[in-house]
Design a protein around this motif. Structure first.
Motif, PDB file in Angstrom:
ATOM      1  N   ASN A 110       0.808  -1.214   0.000  1.00  0.00           N
ATOM      2  CA  ASN A 110       0.000   0.000   0.000  1.00  0.00           C
ATOM      3  C   ASN A 110       0.838   1.260   0.000  1.00  0.00           C
ATOM      4  N   ARG A 111       2.114   1.111   0.323  1.00  0.00           N
ATOM      5  CA  ARG A 111       3.004   2.258   0.236  1.00  0.00           C
ATOM      6  C   ARG A 111       3.393   2.519  -1.212  1.00  0.00           C
ATOM      7  N   ASN A 112       3.391   1.485  -1.989  1.00  0.00           N
ATOM      8  CA  ASN A 112       3.834   1.618  -3.380  1.00  0.00           C
ATOM      9  C   ASN A 112       3.151   0.561  -4.237  1.00  0.00           C
ATOM     10  N   PRO A 113       1.874   0.739  -4.480  1.00  0.00           N
ATOM     11  CA  PRO A 113       1.070  -0.296  -5.134  1.00  0.00           C
ATOM     12  C   PRO A 113       1.570  -0.647  -6.532  1.00  0.00           C
ATOM     13  N   SER A 114       2.027   0.354  -7.271  1.00  0.00           N
ATOM     14  CA  SER A 114       2.344   0.085  -8.671  1.00  0.00           C
ATOM     15  C   SER A 114       3.465  -0.932  -8.826  1.00  0.00           C
ATOM     16  N   ARG A 115       4.448  -0.868  -7.933  1.00  0.00           N
ATOM     17  CA  ARG A 115       5.573  -1.772  -8.089  1.00  0.00           C
ATOM     18  C   ARG A 115       5.142  -3.236  -8.081  1.00  0.00           C
TER      19      ARG A 115
ATOM     20  N   PHE B 163      -9.972  -5.831   1.121  1.00  0.00           N
ATOM     21  CA  PHE B 163      -9.585  -4.422   1.173  1.00  0.00           C
ATOM     22  C   PHE B 163      -8.097  -4.283   1.434  1.00  0.00           C
ATOM     23  N   VAL B 164      -7.616  -5.103   2.330  1.00  0.00           N
ATOM     24  CA  VAL B 164      -6.198  -5.039   2.664  1.00  0.00           C
ATOM     25  C   VAL B 164      -5.340  -5.337   1.442  1.00  0.00           C
ATOM     26  N   ALA B 165      -5.785  -6.269   0.650  1.00  0.00           N
ATOM     27  CA  ALA B 165      -4.986  -6.696  -0.505  1.00  0.00           C
ATOM     28  C   ALA B 165      -5.448  -6.026  -1.787  1.00  0.00           C
ATOM     29  N   ARG B 166      -6.132  -4.935  -1.644  1.00  0.00           N
ATOM     30  CA  ARG B 166      -6.694  -4.273  -2.821  1.00  0.00           C
ATOM     31  C   ARG B 166      -5.737  -4.145  -4.017  1.00  0.00           C
ATOM     32  N   PRO B 167      -4.531  -3.610  -3.827  1.00  0.00           N
ATOM     33  CA  PRO B 167      -3.675  -3.433  -4.999  1.00  0.00           C
ATOM     34  C   PRO B 167      -3.406  -4.727  -5.754  1.00  0.00           C
ATOM     35  N   ILE B 168      -3.223  -5.814  -5.018  1.00  0.00           N
ATOM     36  CA  ILE B 168      -2.981  -7.088  -5.704  1.00  0.00           C
ATOM     37  C   ILE B 168      -4.215  -7.519  -6.478  1.00  0.00           C
ATOM     38  N   ILE B 169      -5.346  -7.532  -5.808  1.00  0.00           N
ATOM     39  CA  ILE B 169      -6.569  -8.009  -6.447  1.00  0.00           C
ATOM     40  C   ILE B 169      -6.899  -7.158  -7.662  1.00  0.00           C
ATOM     41  N   GLN B 170      -6.854  -5.862  -7.445  1.00  0.00           N
ATOM     42  CA  GLN B 170      -7.180  -4.962  -8.554  1.00  0.00           C
ATOM     43  C   GLN B 170      -6.191  -5.126  -9.709  1.00  0.00           C
TER      44      GLN B 170
END
Lengths: 206, 206
Positions: A110-115, B163-170
């Motif tokens: 969550n600090r750096n999602p894109s990576r 929600f916690v893993a949002r960046p991965i899931i998305q």
DNA sequence: AATTGATTTAACCATATAGTTAAAACACTT
DNA sequence: AAGTGTTTTAACTATATGGTTAAATCAATT
């Protein structure tokens, strides 16, 4: 060359991993990493120019482990029930060995999602095949699983969350008795497998 | 008194919350909080002596929200199926409004586990009653749920983890399309309720 | 007008920390 | 012995940051 008593780079990585996982990128101190690796700060920078580079290395390797495991389990199984079995046991086993790994990844995520999205993109994970496998097996079978993605997220949630929320679970349900928590966790894989089989095949197989 | 244009303390808390949740205790900067609250550092310290005190306040209030919600849902329901319904919808609704809240709590949780256990302990959450309710309702009904605690952890996992893993899931499942992720999340409550009903009552009610 | 508390300004202190540097010591190879 | 890359030592720089301080300003109350 000189006093290469053991591979120093490995010692550093190991130490960095320990500190980064325990305290996060922001909380970690280069001095602490150096101490943990039993070297000095100068040598630390001699090997890794900056904290950022060192962190990148640790983070990449850590998430790589998770992705590799997923890929491996995924490529060695054809049918879904087998996949569930392997996956759940392998993942829980891994996190059980390195309990803070999940928290670490999620926080830095969550600090750096894109990576991470990049990393996963280049890791060769074949999400399409995964979804296809689940669709094929579940379509005629159940009314609970209408979308394969929900099922995948269900399984991930059930496996990972109990570790991430360990302090709460242990504190609230087991009066902070870590042995009780551990025994809870060791039942966890069986429970999840039973649960998933139940909702997918509508009977608790194996 | 002077220029109490709006309650400054509230503005500070609001700003602090935003910054702490986004960057964590370590990553947050007092200057940034001051900027966010549109005041200066001096005034910030005039209200809250130290970063630690400010953080404590924010953290306590944040986790208090979660606990209060749990208590409220829990005290206004008698039977389990009703509880599941209320709980899942209320929790997902709350986290949906404040998406980073879960990550924040989980991260700081592992930085200082004991505090949360205390907080929960003094919050008057009646875990025993919860377990009792589940035991009573599930005992004769299913072979999947042998331990009520597993079921509770299941529900929490299914609600919070996405929600916690949002960046991965998305990133992995929705090609980083946040609209697709949002629509996934809005189906989530129904899916979880159906799933839980299925494993507890062995039919998908409501 | 005098008082009082809220707020700003702006400089300041102390400390922690990432990162650098240069010289010396060390161990190994040739 | 000379050379090479590793490691230590130790001092140093630069910067960021939490926190303080003192004086001034401002707005409302008395």
């Amino acid at each position: 060359m000189a006093k290469k008593q053991k591979n120093t780079e490995d010692r550093i990585i190991l130490a960095a991993r320990k500190v980064f996982i325990a305290k996060g990128m922001d909380g970690a101190r280069m001095q602490e990493i150096a101490d943990e690796a039993q070297i000095n700060k100068a040598l630390l920078h001699y090997y890794f120019r900056s904290k950022g580079k060192l962190f990148d290395r640790v983070f990449t390797e850590t998430i790589g482990e998770l992705i590799d495991l997923l890929n491996e389990v995924f490529l060695t199984t054809n049918e879904f029930s087998q996949f569930i079995n392997h996956f759940v046991r392998a993942y829980i086993g891994l996190i059980q060995k390195k309990p803070f790994i999940a928290n670490f990844v999620l926080h830095e995520l969550n600090r750096n999602p894109s990576r991470i999205v990049e990393l996963i993109g280049t890791s060769g994970m074949d999400k399409t095949r995964m979804v296809a496998m689940i669709s094929k097996e579940t379509r005629p079978l159940t009314q609970v699983v209408t979308d394969p993605v929900h099922l995948i997220v269900d399984i991930l949630s059930l496996c990972i969350f109990p570790f991430v929320a360990r302090p709460i679970i242990q504190g609230v349900f087991f009066d902070d008795d870590h042995q009780a928590y551990d025994s809870f966790i060791s039942q966890r894989a069986d429970h999840i497998i039973e649960l998933v089989n139940h909702i997918v095949f509508e009977n608790p197989s194996i």
